[in-house]
Enzyme design. Structure first.
Site, PDB file in Angstrom:
ATOM      1  N   ASP A 188     -11.258   2.834  -7.056  1.00 38.56           N
ATOM      2  CA  ASP A 188     -10.935   3.923  -7.970  1.00 38.56           C
ATOM      3  C   ASP A 188     -10.129   3.383  -9.137  1.00 38.56           C
ATOM      4  O   ASP A 188     -10.088   2.177  -9.363  1.00 38.56           O
ATOM      5  CB  ASP A 188     -10.299   5.108  -7.249  1.00 38.56           C
ATOM      6  N   LYS A 239     -13.845   7.663 -11.821  1.00 35.37           N
ATOM      7  CA  LYS A 239     -14.135   8.652 -12.855  1.00 35.37           C
ATOM      8  C   LYS A 239     -15.589   8.528 -13.282  1.00 35.37           C
ATOM      9  O   LYS A 239     -16.148   7.441 -13.287  1.00 35.37           O
ATOM     10  CB  LYS A 239     -13.249   8.375 -14.091  1.00 35.37           C
ATOM     11  N   MET A 264       1.823  12.700  -7.890  1.00 34.00           N
ATOM     12  CA  MET A 264       1.002  13.594  -8.738  1.00 34.00           C
ATOM     13  C   MET A 264       1.864  14.691  -9.368  1.00 34.00           C
ATOM     14  O   MET A 264       3.049  14.799  -9.121  1.00 34.00           O
ATOM     15  CB  MET A 264      -0.139  14.226  -7.933  1.00 34.00           C
TER      16      MET A 264
HETATM   17  N1  SAH Z   1      -2.797   6.289  -2.282  1.00 38.86           N
HETATM   18  C1  SAH Z   1      -1.897   6.205  -3.401  1.00 38.86           C
HETATM   19  C2  SAH Z   1      -1.585   7.560  -3.989  1.00 38.86           C
HETATM   20  C3  SAH Z   1      -2.746   8.223  -4.638  1.00 38.86           C
HETATM   21  S1  SAH Z   1      -2.371   9.803  -5.264  1.00 38.86           S
HETATM   22  C4  SAH Z   1      -0.631   5.488  -2.966  1.00 38.86           C
HETATM   23  O1  SAH Z   1      -0.412   5.276  -1.774  1.00 38.86           O
HETATM   24  O2  SAH Z   1       0.148   5.105  -3.826  1.00 38.86           O
HETATM   25  C5  SAH Z   1      -2.180   9.446  -6.957  1.00 38.86           C
HETATM   26  C6  SAH Z   1      -0.734   9.524  -7.343  1.00 38.86           C
HETATM   27  O3  SAH Z   1      -0.058   8.374  -6.891  1.00 38.86           O
HETATM   28  C7  SAH Z   1      -0.490   9.549  -8.823  1.00 38.86           C
HETATM   29  O4  SAH Z   1      -0.636  10.816  -9.368  1.00 38.86           O
HETATM   30  C8  SAH Z   1       0.943   9.118  -8.890  1.00 38.86           C
HETATM   31  O5  SAH Z   1       1.821  10.133  -8.536  1.00 38.86           O
HETATM   32  C9  SAH Z   1       0.974   8.091  -7.777  1.00 38.86           C
HETATM   33  N2  SAH Z   1       0.788   6.738  -8.284  1.00 38.86           N
HETATM   34  C10 SAH Z   1      -0.207   5.893  -7.999  1.00 38.86           C
HETATM   35  N3  SAH Z   1      -0.017   4.714  -8.612  1.00 38.86           N
HETATM   36  C11 SAH Z   1       1.142   4.829  -9.296  1.00 38.86           C
HETATM   37  C12 SAH Z   1       1.906   3.951 -10.094  1.00 38.86           C
HETATM   38  N4  SAH Z   1       1.505   2.705 -10.338  1.00 38.86           N
HETATM   39  N5  SAH Z   1       3.059   4.408 -10.628  1.00 38.86           N
HETATM   40  C13 SAH Z   1       3.478   5.655 -10.392  1.00 38.86           C
HETATM   41  N6  SAH Z   1       2.802   6.521  -9.643  1.00 38.86           N
HETATM   42  C14 SAH Z   1       1.660   6.119  -9.086  1.00 38.86           C
END
Ligand code: SAH
Length: 489
Positions: free
Chosen positions: A38, A60, A175
């Site tokens: 993704d 996307k 998020m």
């Molecule tokens: N599986 C992922 C989360 C996916 S949900 C994990 O464990 O990190 C997607 C959300 O993750 C985004 O909206 C944001 O809130 C957060 N996120 C993912 N990568 C990020 C990053 N590099 N910096 C800040 N927030 C991040």
């Protein structure tokens, strides 16, 4: 069709910084037949993939909507049933707001074996990169990961907001940066103190990470004023104030937030690029030159008393041409600088003469007391004549051996735009400056960092004054000059 279905690996890629993938994840990435990924993964995460691996972006469609989950599931299953090894690569951890659980169930229902490789989740990693420990003895003994997607104003919300407000520890929201105002209000009306520290970290662990800090009461407005956008993590709790003290990135990664174009030949760019990335920079590789070996026949080396090598490339090409290292036995070997000397050492040859500054003039000086009758200078075809002229002026007989030439490497539009849009462009030789200028049509935009006087002179000839010239004319010296310049800006 293969008889046995392949295994599906649900792999966490980590939050962005490519160094944060697990060893198991990296191993699987390098061997997968198919990788479905993704958008939240780091830009270089896929470089480790096999060159013939099929890469599918299920993040996307076009610029907009997410590929529907059912379609992703079907793709995973289809490839696995065809006997391929499938890596489903997800940002952060696959089981933390990653829908990894749903994908695992879909596979298992079809009899497909699944292996889950956990990843470093953004809620912990982005906070850590902002100097915020999500738990801290005496400050917070619990942490809750919460989705910010649930609108607290909607009656059907699945989150018990009063319970969350009363949670005795750190709240980490994934998020929903846009709902921050509503989230903060719901927590405050649930009884959480408005003056409690809060931080938002955007693009955590990426070179472009930004963070803002405030209180539960102020954070939404502060984030809005800073135009914080997804992906971002919100940390609410007393630990959020610790970033000011623990924030380690500025010191460990003085180039964080800077974009730096590397114009040297691809074969040599990686060491410099790795160094710059480790210092926090975002590296744009824009190789404008490449090395073309000339594979010359070597003369009888026994006829010389001095052999001069003027670049690490020269060393590599010399050894490619040399049948037996013992042919160098009787020679005094001079290297133009520490980088060339190091290259010689990797072939087991310790240079007899090495000036501190990697420039022909310095080598001439370093050779003053060395008796020379016949010298061989092994070098690039287009090199300067300072060294042979000086040795001839001393009465030595000098032969030149062209080992390679540097030629232009075409620059595609994307690399050109990225390089000219960078904060810095680095030039490690006059030829990289000349060819990059030729390929890009201009040097307007980035601050120009030159490795030494010869490169600077070339830049001036092209009509550009370098912003900084390294005082030590090596890649390390160039990096040091860059750090010093970045600190002043
Ligand atoms: N599986 C992922 C989360 C996916 S949900 C994990 O464990 O990190 C997607 C959300 O993750 C985004 O909206 C944001 O809130 C957060 N996120 C993912 N990568 C990020 C990053 N590099 N910096 C800040 N927030 C991040």
């Amino acid at each position: 069709m293969s008889a046995l279905p392949g295994t599906v690996y649900l792999v966490g890629a980590g939050p962005g910084d490519e160094g944060l993938i697990t060893l198991r994840g990296a191993e699987l990435l390098a061997s997968a037949d198919v990788i479905l990924h993704d958008q939240l993964i780091g830009p270089r995460a896929l470089e480790a993939a096999r060159s013939d691996a099929e890469l599918i972006d299920v993040g996307k469609i076009g610029g907009g909507k997410q590929v529907p989950q059912e379609v992703t599931n079907e793709l995973i299953i289809e490839h696995a049933l065809a006997g391929r090894s499938v890596v489903r690569l997800k940002g952060g951890d696959p089981f933390v707001f990653g829908r990894g659980g749903e994908e695992a169930i879909a596979c298992l229902e079809r009899g497909i074996a699944v292996e889950v490789v956990p990843g470093v989740t953004a809620g912990i990693a982005a906070a850590a990169y902002a100097g915020i420990p999500v738990t801290q003895r005496g400050v917070s003994s619990a942490v809750a990961f919460v989705t910010g997607h649930e609108n607290p104003d909607k009656p059907e919300t699945q989150i018990d907001w009063p319970a969350l407000a009363a949670f005795p520890g750190t709240l980490v929201f994934y998020m929903g940066v846009r709902s921050l105002g509503r989230i903060a209000e719901a927590l405050i009306s649930g009884g959480r103190p408005g003056e409690q520290p809060a931080a938002v970290i955007e693009r955590g662990t990426f070179p472009a990470q930004r963070e803002v800090v405030g209180t539960l009461e102020t954070i939404a407005q502060i984030a809005e004023e800073a135009e914080i956008k997804a992906p971002a993590i919100t940390v609410i709790g007393d630990v959020a104030a610790l970033g000011e003290e623990i924030g380690w990135r500025d010191r460990a990664q003085p180039l964080a937030g800077k974009t730096i174009a590397v114009t040297r030949a691809r074969a040599q760019a990686s060491a410099l690029a790795a160094r710059l990335s480790a210092l926090g920079a975002e590296v744009v590789e824009a190789p404008a030159i490449k090395i073309e070996p000339l594979n010359p026949e070597l003369p009888d080396l026994a006829r010389y008393d001095l052999l001069c090598l003027t670049s690490p490339n020269g060393v590599e090409q010399l050894f490619a041409a040399l049948g037996d290292a013992r042919d160098l036995a009787g020679l005094t070997v001079a290297a133009i600088g520490p980088g060339t000397a190091r290259a010689l050492l990797t072939h087991g040859i310790k240079a007899d003469v090495v000036p501190d500054r990697s420039i022909a003039e310095a080598l001439v000086e370093a050779l003053v007391d060395v008796p020379i009758e016949r010298a061989l200078i092994a070098r690039a075809e287009e090199a300067r004549d300072v060294l042979p002229d000086a040795l001839r002026a001393r009465g030595a007989e000098v032969d030149l051996l062209a080992l390679y030439r540097t030629v232009a490497e075409p620059l595609d539009d994307a690399a050109r735009a990225a390089a000219l849009g960078a904060d810095y462009a680095t030039f490690t030789s006059a030829s990289s400056a000349r060819f990059f200028h030729e390929a890009a049509g201009t040097l307007d935009g980035p601050r120009l960092i030159s490795i030494g006087p010869v490169t600077s002179e070339q830049l001036r000839e092209l009509g550009y004054e370098p912003a900084v010239e390294a005082s030590d004319h090596t890649p390390d010296g160039l990096v040091a000059a860059l750090i010093a310049d970045a600190a002043t800006r």
